[in-house]
Write a protein that holds these residues in place. Sequence first.
Motif, short mmCIF file in Angstrom:
data_model
loop_
_atom_site.label_atom_id
_atom_site.label_comp_id
_atom_site.label_asym_id
_atom_site.label_seq_id
_atom_site.Cartn_x
_atom_site.Cartn_y
_atom_site.Cartn_z
N ILE A 46 15.82 -18.45 -35.83
CA ILE A 46 15.95 -19.61 -36.74
C ILE A 46 17.31 -19.58 -37.42
CG2 ILE A 46 15.11 -20.65 -38.89
CD1 ILE A 46 12.29 -19.88 -38.02
N GLY A 47 18.03 -20.68 -37.31
CA GLY A 47 19.34 -20.80 -37.96
C GLY A 47 19.27 -21.55 -39.28
N GLY A 48 18.20 -22.31 -39.48
CA GLY A 48 18.01 -23.10 -40.69
C GLY A 48 17.16 -24.30 -40.38
N GLY A 93 17.52 -34.90 -45.85
CA GLY A 93 18.92 -34.55 -45.66
C GLY A 93 19.29 -33.19 -46.24
N THR A 94 18.41 -32.61 -47.05
CA THR A 94 18.68 -31.29 -47.61
C THR A 94 18.70 -30.26 -46.49
OG1 THR A 94 17.58 -31.87 -49.69
CG2 THR A 94 17.85 -29.52 -49.22
N MET A 95 19.69 -29.38 -46.51
CA MET A 95 19.79 -28.32 -45.52
C MET A 95 19.22 -27.04 -46.11
SD MET A 95 21.05 -29.83 -42.94
CE MET A 95 21.37 -28.44 -41.89
N LEU A 96 18.41 -26.35 -45.32
CA LEU A 96 17.83 -25.08 -45.72
C LEU A 96 18.43 -23.98 -44.86
CD1 LEU A 96 14.06 -26.16 -45.88
CD2 LEU A 96 15.69 -26.03 -47.77
N SER A 97 18.77 -22.86 -45.48
CA SER A 97 19.29 -21.73 -44.73
C SER A 97 18.14 -21.05 -43.99
CB SER A 97 19.94 -20.72 -45.68
OG SER A 97 18.95 -20.09 -46.48
N ALA A 98 18.47 -20.15 -43.08
CA ALA A 98 17.45 -19.41 -42.34
C ALA A 98 16.56 -18.64 -43.31
CB ALA A 98 18.11 -18.45 -41.35
N ASP A 99 17.14 -18.04 -44.34
CA ASP A 99 16.35 -17.28 -45.31
C ASP A 99 15.37 -18.18 -46.06
OD1 ASP A 99 17.63 -14.92 -44.63
OD2 ASP A 99 19.13 -15.10 -46.23
N GLU A 100 15.80 -19.38 -46.41
CA GLU A 100 14.92 -20.32 -47.11
C GLU A 100 13.77 -20.76 -46.20
OE1 GLU A 100 17.84 -22.61 -50.24
OE2 GLU A 100 18.12 -23.02 -48.10
N ILE A 108 10.27 -31.16 -41.71
CA ILE A 108 11.48 -30.39 -41.50
C ILE A 108 11.80 -30.33 -40.01
CG2 ILE A 108 11.29 -28.96 -43.58
CD1 ILE A 108 10.22 -26.69 -41.83
N GLU A 109 13.08 -30.22 -39.72
CA GLU A 109 13.57 -30.03 -38.36
C GLU A 109 14.25 -28.67 -38.33
OE1 GLU A 109 16.88 -31.90 -35.30
OE2 GLU A 109 16.59 -32.78 -37.28
N ILE A 110 13.59 -27.71 -37.70
CA ILE A 110 14.13 -26.36 -37.63
C ILE A 110 15.10 -26.28 -36.46
CG2 ILE A 110 13.55 -23.92 -37.26
CD1 ILE A 110 10.84 -24.51 -38.60
N PHE A 111 16.26 -25.67 -36.70
CA PHE A 111 17.23 -25.54 -35.63
C PHE A 111 17.54 -24.06 -35.39
CE2 PHE A 111 19.54 -26.62 -39.55
CZ PHE A 111 20.39 -25.54 -39.69
N PRO A 112 17.89 -23.74 -34.14
CA PRO A 112 18.19 -22.34 -33.81
C PRO A 112 19.58 -21.96 -34.29
CG PRO A 112 18.47 -23.73 -31.89
CD PRO A 112 17.93 -24.61 -32.99
#
Length: 110
Positions: free
Chosen positions: A8-10, A27-34, A52-56
Motif C-alpha cells: 500500500i502506497g496510500g 480529494g484528501t490524500m492519506l499516507s500508507a501509514d494512515e 477510498i481508493e487505495i493505490f500501490p
Amino acid sequence: MQIDDADIGGARVRRVFRSGNEMLKSGTMLSADEVLAIPAANRRALREAGFIEIFPRGPVQSVGTDDADSQMHIVHLGGGKYDVIAGKKLNADGPLSKEEAEELATRPLQ
C-alpha cells in the motif's frame, strides 16, 4: 483491486466520511501509514463502498546519497495536480504542478 498491506502506497478519499473526530473530505490524500492505521475490515469496507481508493507503492526515487533508503512517490490527483508523498504528504500547502512535484521529489529529505 486487492493490494497487500506491504504494497500500500496510500489512498485518496473519494467520498466524505468521518474517521474518529476528523471529517475526511473528497480529494484528501492519506499516507500508507494512515491507511494501515484503519482496521483491515473497515479499510476493506471503505474501499468496496467507494469511500477510498487505495493505490500501490508507485515509482520510487531515491533521495540523496546519504539517505538511499528513503523513498518519495509522486501521486497524480487529476487535473494536472500532484502530491509528493514520503511516508506523509510533503506539499502541505496544497497540490503542485507536475514540474513542482518533480522538483520537490528531487530534494533531500530533512
